[in-house]
Design a protein around this motif. Structure first.
Motif, PDB file in Angstrom:
ATOM      1  N   GLY A   1       0.823  -1.201   0.000  1.00  0.00           N
ATOM      2  CA  GLY A   1       0.000   0.000   0.000  1.00  0.00           C
ATOM      3  C   GLY A   1       0.854   1.247   0.000  1.00  0.00           C
ATOM      4  N   PRO A   2       0.281   2.373  -0.400  1.00  0.00           N
ATOM      5  CA  PRO A   2       1.065   3.605  -0.450  1.00  0.00           C
ATOM      6  C   PRO A   2       1.474   4.046   0.950  1.00  0.00           C
ATOM      7  N   ASP A   3       2.693   4.571   1.000  1.00  0.00           N
ATOM      8  CA  ASP A   3       3.224   4.981   2.277  1.00  0.00           C
ATOM      9  C   ASP A   3       2.882   6.450   2.536  1.00  0.00           C
TER      10      ASP A   3
ATOM     11  N   VAL B   1      17.410  15.723   7.603  1.00  0.00           N
ATOM     12  CA  VAL B   1      16.070  15.142   7.673  1.00  0.00           C
ATOM     13  C   VAL B   1      16.054  14.031   8.715  1.00  0.00           C
ATOM     14  N   ASN B   2      15.020  14.010   9.507  1.00  0.00           N
ATOM     15  CA  ASN B   2      14.852  12.959  10.510  1.00  0.00           C
ATOM     16  C   ASN B   2      15.074  11.582   9.901  1.00  0.00           C
ATOM     17  N   GLY B   3      15.808  10.743  10.632  1.00  0.00           N
ATOM     18  CA  GLY B   3      16.170   9.429  10.118  1.00  0.00           C
ATOM     19  C   GLY B   3      14.980   8.568   9.774  1.00  0.00           C
ATOM     20  N   GLU B   4      13.876   8.801  10.475  1.00  0.00           N
ATOM     21  CA  GLU B   4      12.712   7.977  10.222  1.00  0.00           C
ATOM     22  C   GLU B   4      11.928   8.453   8.995  1.00  0.00           C
ATOM     23  N   ALA B   5      12.147   9.706   8.616  1.00  0.00           N
ATOM     24  CA  ALA B   5      11.348  10.293   7.539  1.00  0.00           C
ATOM     25  C   ALA B   5      11.929   9.915   6.180  1.00  0.00           C
TER      26      ALA B   5
ATOM     27  N   LEU C   1      10.480   8.734   3.507  1.00  0.00           N
ATOM     28  CA  LEU C   1       9.722   9.215   2.352  1.00  0.00           C
ATOM     29  C   LEU C   1      10.030  10.688   2.097  1.00  0.00           C
ATOM     30  N   ALA C   2      10.084  11.456   3.183  1.00  0.00           N
ATOM     31  CA  ALA C   2      10.360  12.888   3.035  1.00  0.00           C
ATOM     32  C   ALA C   2      11.741  13.088   2.414  1.00  0.00           C
TER      33      ALA C   2
END
Lengths: 917, 566
Positions: B160-162, B292-296, B298-299
């Motif tokens: 599914g799309p993230d 950028v935040n390591g978890e982001a 997609l960003a």
């Protein structure tokens, strides 16, 4: 610029750039500052130094807040007191109070702060981090007393530039750790103890912990290598050296020490110390009185005065050595005096004297940190001059200084450069000539310098014809492009100048003098000397090699390296009131050879141990044993002393007054901290006794050996050697060490030599050619090349360091380094017992499998451990110009014990089997 | 040991001056060590953890002592030094997720998963508007239920799309930054260009850097990261120093309850790139780092794509290189000086001030650090001018603010309102009040170091330091609605524990104080109150950075407004 401000209403002035903490302390006020080392940048972690500043909201951490004009600083106040108290309570909650209260010295800083504010740790139950690392023999890491101030990490990373420890983890998981939380003994820690010296809580504490109470401190100079670090000997109530502290004010060491300096002085109190004179009677050395021993020495040297030679010690003071050479020359009437520099920098001195008229290091250590390029040749600086290595690393880390390493071995400094030149052993001339060729081909030479300051350039340049880097590569194995890059870096550093440092890897070859010539040529061609950040440095191995030569303990020079020209000799005759020999004397290696041939009768050896230091020890042993009389003045029963007819017990550096001169020509004080054991006496005093007795036997009235103290000896030396005329013990006591030349009492000393001219006038290019790499090359039966050198945890032959428990624990056996592929071929495993043998002897030792050595080469330190000593293997062939033995190359084989295959009729001499006679 | 002129630390300072005069080959240039974190992240990406061998190899390559590399690696919460031994599901246990049943989910999950699977708890996944969040591998499960997670584990819900949900515009909103979010394909550029992307940059290119600074100064734009410092003042600060200068974009956003920068980057990366280009020109930056935040993931990916697309259209001509860097976890990484340390390859801990980054920041050079949302205001300011910008918001705080609604709201999400909008309007008209069947008791404004505000405060306008009489602030714009699901005491304790877990450990008051705060909250009554007073005062006054200084705020605000519930 000065900043005026007030602290608790007291007006103070501080320098521009100072912090509020500086102002607080200058005002005599008090705030705790647990993470702020007085000598280092602020860390800002402990937050105990908070203050209020008028007109500003909130509190300021004084350690990292700049002082500013007109500031009104307050160290007390209701809110401030509450906050400080709470922060200290939180700090107390981090530690085990029992551990902290057991710590003294510097380590008592936390204890003191808690006591001062009446904090008993009751408000927050203690949650100490429980971790005890007992793996280092010199210090204990008990993290239950750690407050994570970070001072130890600064000491390791920013002072010594080692990087064995860091702060790891987050939050309460935070901890001081080696990589991967390994025990410190499995890290790259060099045991320098800089961390221990700054710990404010005792989490790091020297062993044995707790230390006895220190009753006084004596400032002195480290007795190990030629760096000449300042030490403070800390004396306990039993008159023992309980610990050694660094001396931040010392200009050579800037508060740094290495493991030997900080933890290696317990040899002074070792039970093996010689405490009474010994005379050989019925084949055994037996106790005697001083009078008996001194009379016997005097009688024997007089009896054999036509066949007498002396070895002086680079471990002794300038004063000891000055008196000794004066005795040899003015009383014994011979120039047969030499010392160990023959075995280390003889070729450097020979080459430099010929080319520029001086054998001394031209620059100061500070220049290494000012340089744009450092070229380190044949020196494992990190092991042998650790504090200089720290300064090299600091320059590289903080300023991007270029580093060129020339060494067949992979040394620690190789990690700091992408210009590691790894020549085949014995091909140095070809390498340096090819580098010179690269310099002149690319027009990187300093034409103006060559024109104004040198002779012989054109002929030298022509001599480089055969040394194009691509050509030389076939000989040296060093890629031409790497040679060119190194040449560019050295000739045209990115900023400032270039310093050239070299060690035994250059000199201990049959081509040692030529190697040194080739290096000096590089300096002359590029003009990298005489300015800040440039210079040439033959790194001195022993604490006082520089001073021993300066004092005159060389067969061809008088004090101050003054030659044997008739007018010089006449001046000394006038000064000393004695007739002096005109001809140069024997070198140490010649003494041993002559003795072996039965052509030398008597030797008087002070603090030297040729039976460990000479090559081909079995041969040296024969020489020593053929002497008719041998007097040895020593602190321990060395291999040489065991063969003496008279042994005179002498004092260590900690038991006498005097001076050492370090590698940067800095004359520094050595002070008596404790009494010599038993009847042991200072070397200068013993020599004066011998000299007076000999003079009496020779019917002389005034011998010139009635000195009241070493200060008087120095004064006499200063009267015959103009370069130290401005130095006296009194001045050194006032000002600290001074670099010669220092011609007058108001002269500040000299950091940089040769700024305007060389002592010989113009610098001379000396063309040299690459010959055979070594006298003895690998063969089928001896397929490996053996190089010898040193290790961090031992000093030279190990007479002192072997008697320091921790040093021996870190390095208990002799280990031979072998490349992994060679090891596989020879079926040798890391740590396995092996025997290395040459045509001259055998060395039982342990294998160290490492890529640090190239294929086909082995490396062994020459320290004697567990009855193994590398010099049983080395070759007694000499550089014709300087008489240095070829320690760096001989042919050997490596076998498992019991599997040593010998040639027919070959006699293999095993180490130290000879009995005392 | 100290003295007026003999202080050796002073000598060190003057040495530095002398050293600078003597020259150095290290001036201002990014050093090899700045690759440390990217290399560690690569190793973890490849192996699932940072192995001993990788650490040693990276340290050797970058000429960093292994101990220091270890110290750096262990300063990030997302870097693992040991391999995982079992497959796992992680459940976010941030405040918003707890308020939406994460605890019950975490309890129920083990029995819903195949045997051998482990359930781990994570402090925040920054998808608070879709709480509770579970994560299976790299996949998020929004509004997770035990069945939903089990399905994701089984692979049924694969591919599914993230995307994060896009909130519909609500009455009361003024969309200046969010205008294109949800209306364009963020992985392409044409849609954005058609809706005016890069118009501001085209205009800025024709302006002198000082002219851009002047326009922004006239606009009164303040930083949107939570400190609200005037943007133009920072910019002028770096102009006082010679080049090279650096621009660092703070896209770390590691604060539970705040997810607006991700929303902006994921929804309209071109707006972010455009803002970066304008700021870089204004400060004449030699290089831009976007942290950028390591978890982001997609960003970060969308930003890289947007930069490449803009470059392909020639839009980056005349702009400095833009490098996207990723963090590796840790609330403290949003602190601006921590970002500098992190980029340089040092431990993720704050630096001492002074020097301030505008004077000596990245690699010792003057550095501007701007938040993503701040930069996204630049295109409209450059196009419309400073005065037009001031037409929205308050006199002191012109413009709009993104707010992130989560917790017990009926309509959680990212919204954009003018400064000065009353909280009650944000709660009611925009957030839709409480979710069905729930009753709002308090708002947590300003993240884990924010303030708990009861309904009696909700008439306050949304402005910095204006949310209650004690000066509570909206911080970065996180507003978590709290209902009966958790007691005020539980909320305060949860936040205290979060702060203790996120303390970097550099300074004593924060590292030790946050832990003691949790213990004191568990201890009562006794003298805990008096000790808490002393403790919160000391943490506020003596901690090195904002994390420790502000960690007591939830407790202190709860004391003010909910005293009898603590």
């Amino acid at each position: 610029m000065v900043i005026s401000l007030s602290v608790d209403g007291v007006a103070v002035e501080v320098r521009d750039g100072a912090t509020l903490l500086d102002a607080v302390l200058a005002a005599g006020a008090h705030v705790p500052h647990l993470c702020k080392d007085p000598d280092q940048r602020p860390i800002g972690a402990c937050r105990t130094c908070m203050v209020e500043v008028d007109g500003q909201r909130g509190l300021r951490a004084s350690c990292h807040t700049p002082a500013f004009e007109g500031a009104g600083v307050r160290t007390r106040g209701d809110a401030l007191d509450r906050v400080r108290r709470t922060v200290l309570e939180l700090t107390a909650g981090m530690v085990d109070g029992h551990v902290v209260s057991a710590r003294g010295g510097v380590s008592a800083e936390l204890r003191g702060a808690l006591a001062r504010y009446g904090i008993d740790g009751a408000r927050y139950a203690a949650l100490p981090r429980r971790h005890l690392d007992d793996s280092n023999p010199f210090y204990l890491r008990d993290l239950s007393a750690c407050i994570l101030c970070g001072r130890c990490v600064t000491a390791c990373q920013d002072v010594q530039h080692i990087g064995a420890i860091a702060i790891a983890g987050r939050g309460r998981e935070g901890r001081i750790a080696a990589a991967m939380d390994r025990p410190i003994s499995e890290s790259i820690c060099t045991s320098c103890g800089q961390c221990v010296s700054v710990c404010p809580t005792g989490a790091l504490t020297p062993k044995p912990a707790p230390l006895p109470e220190i009753v006084r401190e004596v400032e002195s100079t480290c007795p190990y290598c030629g760096v000449g670090c300042g030490v403070r000997l800390q004396i306990d109530a039993d008159e023992h050296i309980a610990a050694v502290a660094d001396e931040p004010a010392n200009l050579s060491s800037q508060g740094m020490l290495c493991v030997k300096g900080r933890f290696g002085t317990s040899f002074v109190h070792h039970p093996d110390r010689l405490t009474q004179p010994l005379i050989r009677r019925d084949g055994e050395l037996r106790p005697a009185t001083w009078d008996e021993a001194l009379d016997l020495v005097a009688a024997k040297v007089v009896e054999h005065r036509k066949s007498f030679a002396a070895l002086a010690s680079a471990k002794c003071t300038n004063e000891d050595n000055y008196v000794f050479q004066k005795f040899v020359r003015a009383v014994m009437g011979t120039n047969n005096i030499d010392h160990c520099s023959r075995l280390c920098h003889g070729p450097s001195v020979t080459a430099m004297m010929l080319q520029i008229g001086s054998g001394a290091t031209s620059n100061s250590y500070q220049d290494y940190e000012d340089a744009g390029c450092l070229m380190v040749v044949g020196s494992d600086t990190s092991s042998n001059h650790p504090v200089i290595a720290s300064r090299l690393r600091r320059a590289i880390d903080t300023r991007g200084t270029k580093l060129v390493v020339v060494n067949p071995m992979r040394i620690d400094l190789c990690d700091y450069t992408d210009m590691w030149l790894r020549p085949h052993p014995g091909t140095d001339v070809a390498l340096f000539n090819s580098m010179a060729r690269a310099i002149v081909d690319e027009g990187l030479e300093d034409g103006a310098f060559i024109e104004a300051r040198t002779d012989g350039y054109d002929a030298w340049r022509a001599s480089l014809a055969a040394y194009a880097p691509e050509e030389a590569e076939r000989t040296t194995g060093v890629p031409a492009e790497l040679v060119r890059r190194a040449a560019r870096a050295y000739a045209r550093p990115p900023f400032s100048g270039s310093c050239l440092l070299w060690g035994m890897g250059v000199t201990q070859h049959t081509s040692g003098t030529d190697n040194a010539h080739a290096l000096v040529n590089l300096m002359l061609a590029t003009g990298q000397v005489g300015r800040r950040g440039s210079g040439i440095s033959p790194l001195r191995g022993q604490n006082n090699v520089q001073g021993c030569g300066d004092a005159g303990c060389l067969p061809n020079t008088l004090p101050g390296m003054q030659g044997l020209e008739p007018e010089v000799v006449r001046a000394f005759e006038a000064a000393w009131g004695a007739e002096l020999p005109a001809a140069a004397g024997l070198t140490s290696t010649e003494m041993i050879e002559l003795a072996a041939e039965g052509k030398l009768d008597v030797m008087y050896i002070v603090g030297e141990n040729p039976l460990l230091g000479e090559p081909f020890l079995a041969h040296a042993e024969e020489g020593i044993e053929r002497l008719k009389f041998l007097a040895v003045q020593e602190i321990f029963m060395t291999e040489t002393a065991q063969r003496a007819h008279v042994v005179l017990p002498s004092a260590t550096f900690a038991e006498k007054e005097g001076t050492f001169t370090n590698s940067e020509r800095r004359v520094q004080r050595v002070r008596q901290a404790v009494s010599p054991p038993g009847q042991a006496r200072a070397d200068w005093a013993i020599v004066c006794e011998v000299a007076n007795r000999v003079a009496r036997l020779l019917g002389r009235e005034q011998a010139g050996f009635s000195f009241d103290n070493p200060a008087a000896i120095f004064d006499e030396m200063a009267s015959v050697w103009p370069a130290v005329a401005g130095i006296s013990h009194a001045r050194l006591d006032r000002e600290g060490g001074i670099q010669w030349p220092c011609p007058t009492a108001d002269h500040p000393g000299t950091g940089q030599l040769f700024g305007d001219t060389f002592p010989s006038g113009c610098g001379r290019f000396v063309a040299v050619t690459q010959g055979p790499p070594a006298a003895e090359l690998p063969s089928r039966r001896f397929p490996f090349i053996l190089s010898t050198g040193r290790v961090l945890y031992h000093w030279h032959g190990g007479t002192m360091t072997r008697r320091v428990k921790g040093l021996l624990a870190r390095s208990p056996v002799v280990r031979v380094a072998i490349h992994p592929e060679d090891a596989a071929e020879q079926d040798v495993a890391n740590g396995e017992r092996v025997v290395v043998s040459s045509r001259r002897g055998e060395l039982p030792c342990e294998a160290l499998v490492t890529e640090a050595v190239p294929r086909g080469e082995l490396f062994v330190p020459f320290v004697k451990l567990a009855e193994s000593a590398a010099n049983f293997l080395t070759n007694a062939v000499y550089d014709p110009k300087s008489k240095i033995p070829e320690y760096k190359v001989c042919a050997v084989r490596i076998d498992k014990p019991g599997a040593v295959r010998r040639g027919r009729g070959e006699r293999v001499r095993t180490p130290f089997k000879t009995r005392p006679r | 040991m100290h003295g007026l002129s003999g202080t050796r630390w002073e000598a060190l300072l003057s040495e530095d001056g002398a050293a600078a005069a003597r020259g150095s080959a290290l001036d201002a240039a990014p050093r090899a060590r700045s690759q440390l974190l990217p290399r560690l992240l690569d190793a973890q990406e490849r192996d699932g953890f940072v192995s001993e061998a990788s650490l040693a190899a990276i340290a050797r390559d970058l000429h960093v002592p292994e101990s220091e590399a270890f110290g750096v690696a262990t300063s990030y919460s997302e870097l693992r030094m040991t391999p995982r031994t079992a497959p796992h599901v992680s459940i976010c246990t941030g405040l918003s997720c707890l308020l939406n049943g994460a605890r019950a989910l975490a309890d129920a999950l083990p029995s819903a998963l195949p045997s051998g699977w482990q359930v781990e708890e994570e402090p925040c996944r920054f998808r608070c508007d879709a709480a509770p969040i579970a994560m299976v591998g790299q996949r998020y499960v929004s509004r997770a239920t035990a069945d939903g997670v089990a399905a994701a584990v089984a692979g049924a819900d694969d591919g599914g799309p993230d995307e994060r949900p896009t909130a519909e515009e609500r009455p009361g909103e003024t969309r200046r930054l969010l205008g294109r979010c949800g209306r364009i394909d963020p992985d392409e550029i044409d849609g954005a260009l058609a809706l005016g992307a890069y118009d501001g940059w085209q205009r800025a290119r024709s302006l002198a850097p000082t002219a851009i600074v002047a326009i922004v100064e006239a606009s009164g734009l303040r930083g949107r990261g939570g400190a609200y410092f005037p943007a133009a003042t920072k910019w002028r600060g770096v102009h006082a120093h010679p080049a090279p200068r650096y621009l660092v974009v703070n896209a770390e956003e590691g604060e539970p309850g705040v997810f607006k920068d991700r929303y902006l980057i994921e929804g309209d990366p071109h707006l972010v790139v455009e803002g970066i280009l304008i700021a870089a020109r204004a400060v004449e930056a030699a290089r831009v780092y976007v942290y950028v935040n390591g978890e982001a993931r997609l960003a970060a990916e969308r930003l890289r794509v947007a930069i490449a697309r803009a470059d392909a259209r020639g839009l980056l001509t005349g702009a400095p290189p833009i490098e996207v860097r990723r963090g590796a976890g840790g609330y403290v990484c949003g602190e601006e000086s921590v970002i500098l340390s992190s980029i340089e390859g040092e431990r993720a801990v704050p630096r001492l001030r002074p020097p301030f980054p505008v004077d000596a920041g990245l690699f010792g050079r003057p550095t501007v650090i701007n938040n993503v949302e701040t930069l996204c205001n630049l295109p409209q300011i450059v196009i419309g001018g400073g005065e037009a910008f001031r037409a929205t918001g308050t006199a002191e705080h012109p413009g709009t603010k993104l707010v992130c609604l989560s917790g017990a709201f009926a309509r959680p999400g990212v919204y954009e309102v003018p400064f000065g909008t009353p909280l009650r309007r944000i709660v009611g008209e925009i957030g839709g009040g409480a979710a069905p069947g729930r009753t709002l008791r308090a708002l947590l404004c300003g993240g884990p170091s924010g303030s708990l505000l009861p309904p009696s405060c909700w008439d306050a306008p949304l402005v910095p330091n204006g949310l209650d009489d004690a000066g509570a602030s909206p911080g970065a714009g996180g507003i978590v609605a709290i209902d009966e699901m958790m007691s005020i005491r539980e909320v305060v304790r949860h936040l205290a524990a979060y702060n203790a877990a996120e303390s970097c450990g550099k300074c004593t008051p924060c590292r030790e104080g946050t832990v003691r705060m949790v213990a004191l909250l568990d201890e009562r009554p006794g003298d805990a109150r008096a000790r808490m007073d002393d403790l919160t005062e000391a943490m506020g006054a003596a901690s090195l950075c904002g994390l420790g200084q502000m960690a007591p705020l939830p407790y202190l605000s709860a004391r003010r407004h909910f005293g009898n519930e603590l």
